[in-house]
Design a protein around this motif. Structure first.
Motif, PDB file in Angstrom:
ATOM      1  N   ILE A   1       0.836  -1.348   0.002  1.00 29.88           N
ATOM      2  CA  ILE A   1      -0.086   0.106   0.161  1.00 29.88           C
ATOM      3  C   ILE A   1       0.873   1.218   0.017  1.00 29.88           C
ATOM      4  O   ILE A   1       0.418   2.235  -0.662  1.00 29.88           O
ATOM      5  N   TYR A   2       1.885   1.295   0.858  1.00 27.69           N
ATOM      6  CA  TYR A   2       2.821   2.356   0.900  1.00 27.69           C
ATOM      7  C   TYR A   2       3.631   2.496  -0.482  1.00 27.69           C
ATOM      8  O   TYR A   2       3.481   3.754  -0.856  1.00 27.69           O
ATOM      9  N   ASP A   3       3.931   1.489  -0.928  1.00 25.55           N
ATOM     10  CA  ASP A   3       4.635   1.699  -2.475  1.00 25.55           C
ATOM     11  C   ASP A   3       3.475   2.123  -3.358  1.00 25.55           C
ATOM     12  O   ASP A   3       4.205   3.319  -4.096  1.00 25.55           O
ATOM     13  N   VAL A   4       2.457   1.905  -3.519  1.00 25.06           N
ATOM     14  CA  VAL A   4       1.488   2.586  -4.411  1.00 25.06           C
ATOM     15  C   VAL A   4       1.328   4.129  -4.215  1.00 25.06           C
ATOM     16  O   VAL A   4       1.187   4.863  -4.945  1.00 25.06           O
ATOM     17  N   LEU A   5       1.292   4.406  -2.824  1.00 23.49           N
ATOM     18  CA  LEU A   5       1.050   5.958  -2.479  1.00 23.49           C
ATOM     19  C   LEU A   5       2.202   6.531  -2.787  1.00 23.49           C
ATOM     20  O   LEU A   5       2.058   7.647  -3.207  1.00 23.49           O
ATOM     21  N   ILE A   6       3.349   6.269  -2.413  1.00 23.18           N
ATOM     22  CA  ILE A   6       4.628   6.886  -2.439  1.00 23.18           C
ATOM     23  C   ILE A   6       5.060   7.034  -3.803  1.00 23.18           C
ATOM     24  O   ILE A   6       5.664   8.019  -4.401  1.00 23.18           O
ATOM     25  N   LYS A   7       4.481   6.033  -4.738  1.00 28.55           N
ATOM     26  CA  LYS A   7       4.957   6.082  -6.100  1.00 28.55           C
ATOM     27  C   LYS A   7       4.011   6.663  -7.123  1.00 28.55           C
ATOM     28  O   LYS A   7       4.215   6.819  -8.344  1.00 28.55           O
ATOM     29  N   SER A   8       2.957   7.349  -6.688  1.00 32.54           N
ATOM     30  CA  SER A   8       1.813   7.842  -7.336  1.00 32.54           C
ATOM     31  C   SER A   8       2.378   9.358  -8.022  1.00 32.54           C
ATOM     32  O   SER A   8       2.809  10.031  -7.115  1.00 32.54           O
ATOM     33  N   PRO A   9       2.334   9.374  -8.984  1.00 27.92           N
ATOM     34  CA  PRO A   9       2.927  10.809  -9.624  1.00 27.92           C
ATOM     35  C   PRO A   9       2.193  12.025  -8.894  1.00 27.92           C
ATOM     36  O   PRO A   9       1.024  11.873  -8.609  1.00 27.92           O
ATOM     37  N   ALA A  10       2.752  12.895  -8.886  1.00 27.73           N
ATOM     38  CA  ALA A  10       2.225  14.262  -8.237  1.00 27.73           C
ATOM     39  C   ALA A  10       1.201  15.123  -9.032  1.00 27.73           C
ATOM     40  O   ALA A  10       0.450  15.627  -8.650  1.00 27.73           O
ATOM     41  N   ILE A  11       1.580  14.741 -10.278  1.00 26.30           N
ATOM     42  CA  ILE A  11       0.943  15.631 -11.477  1.00 26.30           C
ATOM     43  C   ILE A  11      -0.076  14.706 -12.372  1.00 26.30           C
ATOM     44  O   ILE A  11       0.204  13.556 -12.649  1.00 26.30           O
ATOM     45  N   PHE A  12      -1.401  14.844 -12.612  1.00 26.27           N
ATOM     46  CA  PHE A  12      -2.377  14.357 -13.377  1.00 26.27           C
ATOM     47  C   PHE A  12      -2.146  14.659 -14.878  1.00 26.27           C
ATOM     48  O   PHE A  12      -2.109  15.749 -15.302  1.00 26.27           O
TER      49      PHE A  12
END
Length: 202
Positions: A170-181
């Motif tokens: 779960i942490y990996d998904v959150l931390i690696k989600s791009p900041a820009i859409f």
């Protein structure tokens, strides 16, 4: 009368085909989830499986994203024991840049996190595994389950991960989600037009 009979036969054939297609489509998506969840599938195969899920989710009903299908696939991947860097990379670069996908991703992660906190992670994993292995008792599904067992999927080779590993995914998904859409590319803020000063009445 003859024309009416032909119409009834055509409707019956269409209904039978729709049932057949629906059954095999369900088996197809279950097989994709199995590839995402368990060891034995090559990382490239997992990336292609996620791409197939996303294509189905966006194409089932044009203009509407099937969030249930995506949620099932993401849950299988996060709860599985084969959440590879390649699969995470594909999620981050191809799908988590979209607003709707990110929204449904957060919903899935919140649900799983709540289950971890309440101590229901193991039970929920068992239920998910059971749902993947269950289904209509027919010959075609039996063949799919046998194939899945061969790659460590539903019906064989399934290892449940610990709550700590689940939290890490779960942490990996959150931390690696791009900041820009990507959805906002080319979007420019509209500048406010300054109003001309009003002339004072003489």
């Amino acid at each position: 009368a003859a024309a009416g009979g032909v119409g009834v036969a055509a409707d019956a054939a269409a209904t039978k085909y729709a049932e057949w297609f629906g059954r095999h489509y369900k088996l197809f998506t279950k097989r994709l989830n199995g590839l995402l969840a368990h060891e034995g599938a090559a990382p490239k195969t997992q990336v292609l499986a996620m791409a197939a899920v996303m294509e189905c989710a966006r194409s089932e009903h044009p203009g509407r994203f099937n969030n249930e299908l995506y949620a099932a696939a993401l849950t299988a991947a996060v709860r599985g024991n084969a959440f590879t860097p390649e699969l995470m990379g594909a999620l981050a670069s191809r799908y988590l840049t979209k607003m709707d996908v990110r929204y449904h991703t957060y919903a899935v992660l919140i649900k799983i996190s709540t289950e971890i906190r309440s101590g229901e992670a193991a039970a929920a994993t068992a239920a998910a595994d059971s749902e993947m292995a269950d289904g209509e008792e027919n010959e075609e599904e039996g063949e799919v389950e046998e194939e899945m067992a061969g790659i460590g999927g539903a019906g064989g080779g399934n290892k449940r991960i610990s709550s700590a590993d689940l939290a890490r995914n779960i942490y990996d998904v959150l931390i690696k989600s791009p900041a820009i859409f990507d959805d906002f590319k080319g979007f420019k803020k509209v500048k406010k037009v300054k109003e001309a000063p009003k002339k004072k009445a003489k």
